[in-house]
Structure formats: structure tokens, C-alpha cells
Write a protein that holds these residues in place. Structure first.
Motif, PDB file in Angstrom:
ATOM      1  N   GLN A   1      -2.613   7.561 -11.252  1.00  0.00           N
ATOM      2  CA  GLN A   1      -4.004   7.958 -11.451  1.00  0.00           C
ATOM      3  C   GLN A   1      -4.745   7.103 -12.486  1.00  0.00           C
ATOM      4  N   HIS A   2      -4.030   6.450 -13.374  1.00  0.00           N
ATOM      5  CA  HIS A   2      -4.695   5.676 -14.415  1.00  0.00           C
ATOM      6  C   HIS A   2      -5.062   4.265 -13.959  1.00  0.00           C
ATOM      7  N   ARG A   3      -4.687   3.892 -12.768  1.00  0.00           N
ATOM      8  CA  ARG A   3      -5.007   2.558 -12.251  1.00  0.00           C
ATOM      9  C   ARG A   3      -6.379   2.564 -11.577  1.00  0.00           C
ATOM     10  N   ASP A   4      -6.967   1.380 -11.482  1.00  0.00           N
ATOM     11  CA  ASP A   4      -8.248   1.222 -10.805  1.00  0.00           C
ATOM     12  C   ASP A   4      -7.983   0.997  -9.317  1.00  0.00           C
ATOM     13  N   TRP A   5      -8.436   1.935  -8.478  1.00  0.00           N
ATOM     14  CA  TRP A   5      -8.173   1.855  -7.046  1.00  0.00           C
ATOM     15  C   TRP A   5      -9.391   1.433  -6.240  1.00  0.00           C
ATOM     16  N   ALA A   6     -10.508   1.227  -6.907  1.00  0.00           N
ATOM     17  CA  ALA A   6     -11.718   0.846  -6.188  1.00  0.00           C
ATOM     18  C   ALA A   6     -11.532  -0.487  -5.472  1.00  0.00           C
ATOM     19  N   GLY A   7     -11.764  -0.489  -4.161  1.00  0.00           N
ATOM     20  CA  GLY A   7     -11.644  -1.709  -3.373  1.00  0.00           C
ATOM     21  C   GLY A   7     -10.225  -2.132  -3.059  1.00  0.00           C
ATOM     22  N   ARG A   8      -9.232  -1.364  -3.464  1.00  0.00           N
ATOM     23  CA  ARG A   8      -7.828  -1.713  -3.200  1.00  0.00           C
ATOM     24  C   ARG A   8      -7.373  -1.159  -1.857  1.00  0.00           C
ATOM     25  N   ARG A   9      -6.461  -1.870  -1.220  1.00  0.00           N
ATOM     26  CA  ARG A   9      -5.876  -1.413   0.040  1.00  0.00           C
ATOM     27  C   ARG A   9      -4.525  -0.763  -0.223  1.00  0.00           C
ATOM     28  N   VAL A  10      -4.277   0.344   0.470  1.00  0.00           N
ATOM     29  CA  VAL A  10      -3.020   1.087   0.344  1.00  0.00           C
ATOM     30  C   VAL A  10      -2.477   1.334   1.742  1.00  0.00           C
ATOM     31  N   LEU A  11      -1.167   1.171   1.889  1.00  0.00           N
ATOM     32  CA  LEU A  11      -0.500   1.442   3.155  1.00  0.00           C
ATOM     33  C   LEU A  11       0.491   2.582   2.963  1.00  0.00           C
TER      34      LEU A  11
ATOM     35  N   ALA B   1      -3.583  10.238   0.470  1.00  0.00           N
ATOM     36  CA  ALA B   1      -4.565   9.353   1.090  1.00  0.00           C
ATOM     37  C   ALA B   1      -5.979   9.796   0.742  1.00  0.00           C
ATOM     38  N   GLN B   2      -6.231  11.092   0.821  1.00  0.00           N
ATOM     39  CA  GLN B   2      -7.558  11.596   0.495  1.00  0.00           C
ATOM     40  C   GLN B   2      -7.884  11.374  -0.971  1.00  0.00           C
ATOM     41  N   THR B   3      -6.899  11.555  -1.831  1.00  0.00           N
ATOM     42  CA  THR B   3      -7.116  11.354  -3.266  1.00  0.00           C
ATOM     43  C   THR B   3      -7.426   9.897  -3.573  1.00  0.00           C
ATOM     44  N   LEU B   4      -6.682   8.985  -2.978  1.00  0.00           N
ATOM     45  CA  LEU B   4      -6.922   7.561  -3.196  1.00  0.00           C
ATOM     46  C   LEU B   4      -8.278   7.134  -2.633  1.00  0.00           C
ATOM     47  N   ARG B   5      -8.629   7.652  -1.482  1.00  0.00           N
ATOM     48  CA  ARG B   5      -9.943   7.337  -0.920  1.00  0.00           C
ATOM     49  C   ARG B   5     -11.058   7.826  -1.836  1.00  0.00           C
ATOM     50  N   GLY B   6     -10.818   8.984  -2.467  1.00  0.00           N
ATOM     51  CA  GLY B   6     -11.801   9.493  -3.401  1.00  0.00           C
ATOM     52  C   GLY B   6     -11.980   8.605  -4.620  1.00  0.00           C
ATOM     53  N   ARG B   7     -10.991   7.757  -4.875  1.00  0.00           N
ATOM     54  CA  ARG B   7     -11.076   6.808  -5.985  1.00  0.00           C
ATOM     55  C   ARG B   7     -11.484   5.414  -5.518  1.00  0.00           C
TER      56      ARG B   7
ATOM     57  N   VAL C   1      -7.220   3.350   2.684  1.00  0.00           N
ATOM     58  CA  VAL C   1      -5.855   3.789   2.988  1.00  0.00           C
ATOM     59  C   VAL C   1      -5.585   3.663   4.481  1.00  0.00           C
ATOM     60  N   GLU C   2      -4.474   3.019   4.816  1.00  0.00           N
ATOM     61  CA  GLU C   2      -4.053   2.837   6.199  1.00  0.00           C
ATOM     62  C   GLU C   2      -2.660   3.449   6.379  1.00  0.00           C
ATOM     63  N   PHE C   3      -2.291   3.688   7.620  1.00  0.00           N
ATOM     64  CA  PHE C   3      -0.997   4.284   7.931  1.00  0.00           C
ATOM     65  C   PHE C   3      -0.267   3.424   8.952  1.00  0.00           C
ATOM     66  N   VAL C   4       1.062   3.431   8.851  1.00  0.00           N
ATOM     67  CA  VAL C   4       1.870   2.799   9.880  1.00  0.00           C
ATOM     68  C   VAL C   4       3.059   3.723  10.168  1.00  0.00           C
ATOM     69  N   ALA C   5       3.331   3.936  11.450  1.00  0.00           N
ATOM     70  CA  ALA C   5       4.449   4.796  11.856  1.00  0.00           C
ATOM     71  C   ALA C   5       5.719   3.951  11.937  1.00  0.00           C
ATOM     72  N   ALA C   6       6.690   4.282  11.094  1.00  0.00           N
ATOM     73  CA  ALA C   6       7.949   3.545  11.075  1.00  0.00           C
ATOM     74  C   ALA C   6       9.024   4.223  11.915  1.00  0.00           C
ATOM     75  N   TYR C   7       8.833   5.506  12.232  1.00  0.00           N
ATOM     76  CA  TYR C   7       9.864   6.235  12.981  1.00  0.00           C
ATOM     77  C   TYR C   7       9.234   7.430  13.671  1.00  0.00           C
ATOM     78  N   ARG C   8      10.023   8.022  14.557  1.00  0.00           N
ATOM     79  CA  ARG C   8       9.637   9.243  15.249  1.00  0.00           C
ATOM     80  C   ARG C   8      10.601  10.355  14.853  1.00  0.00           C
ATOM     81  N   ARG C   9      10.056  11.556  14.656  1.00  0.00           N
ATOM     82  CA  ARG C   9      10.906  12.723  14.414  1.00  0.00           C
ATOM     83  C   ARG C   9      11.170  13.432  15.740  1.00  0.00           C
ATOM     84  N   LEU C  10      12.403  13.840  15.951  1.00  0.00           N
ATOM     85  CA  LEU C  10      12.799  14.469  17.207  1.00  0.00           C
ATOM     86  C   LEU C  10      13.406  15.843  16.942  1.00  0.00           C
ATOM     87  N   PRO C  11      13.300  16.766  17.885  1.00  0.00           N
ATOM     88  CA  PRO C  11      13.987  18.051  17.736  1.00  0.00           C
ATOM     89  C   PRO C  11      15.498  17.830  17.693  1.00  0.00           C
TER      90      PRO C  11
END
Length: 257
Positions: free
Chosen positions: A123-133, A145-151, A155-165
Motif C-alpha cells: 500500500q505504501h508504493r505508488d501504483w498510479a500508471g503501473r501495470r499489474v498482472l 485488483a479493485q484496490t489497485l485500480r483505485g490507486r 490490472v490484467e489477469f491470465v489463467a494459468a490453470y483450470r480447477r476441476l471437480p
């Protein structure tokens, strides 16, 4: 009392081995299956653009394992890119993958290991204009993600795996049957609310009022209580914590903590 570890298969095997080293009777019943993402192209693209991100946050050890399994030849972790972890398992996996100097994680004495505790370190870092994955499964919590966007971060997402039953094999089904027949003789370890839900689907008529459970987060503990477990305690996510709990465990009939 036998401890039933419900983590995904690879993690459950490691937990069972460690618990047995600590003198605890333990067995694995994975209640979440993990499979690689259907499309590996976004992971390769993420690797090639890592230097553009100020932070790459991993939601679980599975996210770490699957992300690094897709590392293209010649790609290295950039020195300027932070690697975020929400708990000890993910931190351990990142260190084993060679990402140590860039690691940001919750404090060792954090009240819980989650996005909120990680944010206290960010939280003490400057996140304005920064990209987060955020590296995760197909979906997940949006709080960080919402918190970082608020700063001001993107924020982007990448799916690395699938969860299965879960699909218990013969040994797993026998363990589930034994736990239903003698609930007080088994302690369930849950690291995911989804795992609790899958147990309810596998054994919809089960009465867990005489069974105990330990959970690694308040949300997971709440899910276990809702499933009818008679005693639910919250513990740090480590085999050592479970072994210590076993040495001083409360009676199942006691009030849940």
C-alpha cells in the motif's frame, strides 16, 4: 485421529509426507483437481512482457507451478518486477522457482494469509500508471485488483490453470466412506471453500456434526461450519501448525473457535 488433506494432489502428497514425518496419521483426499489452461498462448505472451509489469501476483502455489511450467526458453524473471504471494505455499514455490529477491508477501505474523494481508506490504508504493498482472485460475476474488485500480494501476489477469471437480479413486472413495462411518476419528484440513463445496457434493447426506475440521482462512472456516462440521478451528497453512493442533486438540463437542 487421521488427518484428511484435501489440497490438490501434488500439494496433498507433500503435506501428507510432512505430517507423517511429524508423527501424524494423515491421508490425501484431493477435493480440487488442477489441469493446465486450455490455451497456453496468453501465458507465453505474459512471460514475454513481464518487464512491463510492476507486480505479478500469484493467487496460489498452483498458479506459480503452472505459470513457470509454461516459461518459454530464454525468458527470465525481470529484476524490476515484483512477485506477489498471498501465503507461505506460494512464497515457497516462488523461491524454488528462483524468484526470491523480488518476492513480496504478507508478514510472517499476519492474522490471515490473503490479498488483504499482501496489500499491507504494497500500500505504501505508488501504483498510479503501473501495470499489474494477476496469475490465477479461470476466475477468483477481485478485491486486490479493485484496490489497485483505485490507486491508479492497470490490472490484467491470465489463467494459468483450470480447477476441476474431484474424481476420487478407489483409495479416495474408501477414505471418504471411512470418514462418514467414523466422523469423530477424522480431522479434515481445508485450504479452499471450493473444496468444502465439493465434499458436500460428493457426500450430500453425510452428517459431520461429530467431525472436526481445520481451515487456513476465516472464509474457509465459515464454509466448513455451514457444511455442519462440529468443531472448526483456524490454523496457519502449514503441516507444523496442524501437528501442533493435534497435540492439543479440543474435543469435537467443544464450541468452534
Amino acid at each position: 485421529m487421521r488427518v484428511i488433506v484435501t489440497r490438490p494432489a501434488d500439494q496433498a502428497a507433500a503435506w501428507v509426507a510432512r505430517l507423517q514425518e511429524l508423527g501424524v496419521d494423515a491421508a490425501a483426499l484431493p477435493l480440487i483437481g488442477i489441469a493446465p489452461a486450455d490455451d497456453p498462448a496468453p501465458l507465453a505472451a505474459a512471460w514475454h512482457s513481464l518487464a512491463q509489469y510492476a507486480l505479478v501476483m500469484f493467487v496460489s502455489p498452483n498458479a506459480v507451478a503452472q505459470f513457470f511450467a509454461r516459461r518459454p526458453e530464454g525468458c527470465e524473471w525481470p529484476e524490476q518486477t515484483l512477485a506477489g504471494s498471498v501465503g507461505p505455499g506460494s512464497s515457497r514455490a516462488l523461491r524454488e522457482a528462483g524468484v526470491g529477491a523480488q518476492l513480496v508477501e504478507p508478514a510472517a505474523d499476519a492474522a490471515s494469509f490473503d490479498s488483504e494481508s499482501l496489500w499491507l506490504q504494497l500500500q505504501h508504493r505508488d501504483w498510479a500508471g503501473r501495470r499489474v498482472l494477476v496469475v490465477r485460475g479461470e476466475d477468483g476474488r477481485e478485491w486486490l485488483a479493485q484496490t489497485l485500480r483505485g490507486r491508479g494501476a492497470t490490472v490484467e489477469f491470465v489463467a494459468a490453470y483450470r480447477r476441476l471437480p474431484p474424481r476420487p479413486d478407489a483409495a479416495g472413495q474408501a477414505l471418504l466412506d471411512a470418514a462418514q462411518a467414523r466422523p469423530a476419528a477424522h480431522l479434515w484440513h481445508f485450504s479452499s471453500s471450493e473444496a468444502v463445496g465439493h465434499l458436500r457434493a460428493l457426500a450430500p447426506a453425510a452428517d459431520w456434526s461429530q467431525a472436526g475440521a481445520v481451515a487456513s482462512h476465516p472464509r474457509i472456516a465459515a464454509a466448513a461450519r455451514a457444511a455442519g462440521f462440529g468443531c472448526v478451528d483456524e490454523l496457519p497453512p502449514s503441516p507444523e501448525a496442524v501437528a501442533e493442533w493435534m497435540r492439543h486438540r479440543p474435543p469435537i463437542q467443544s464450541a468452534s473457535l
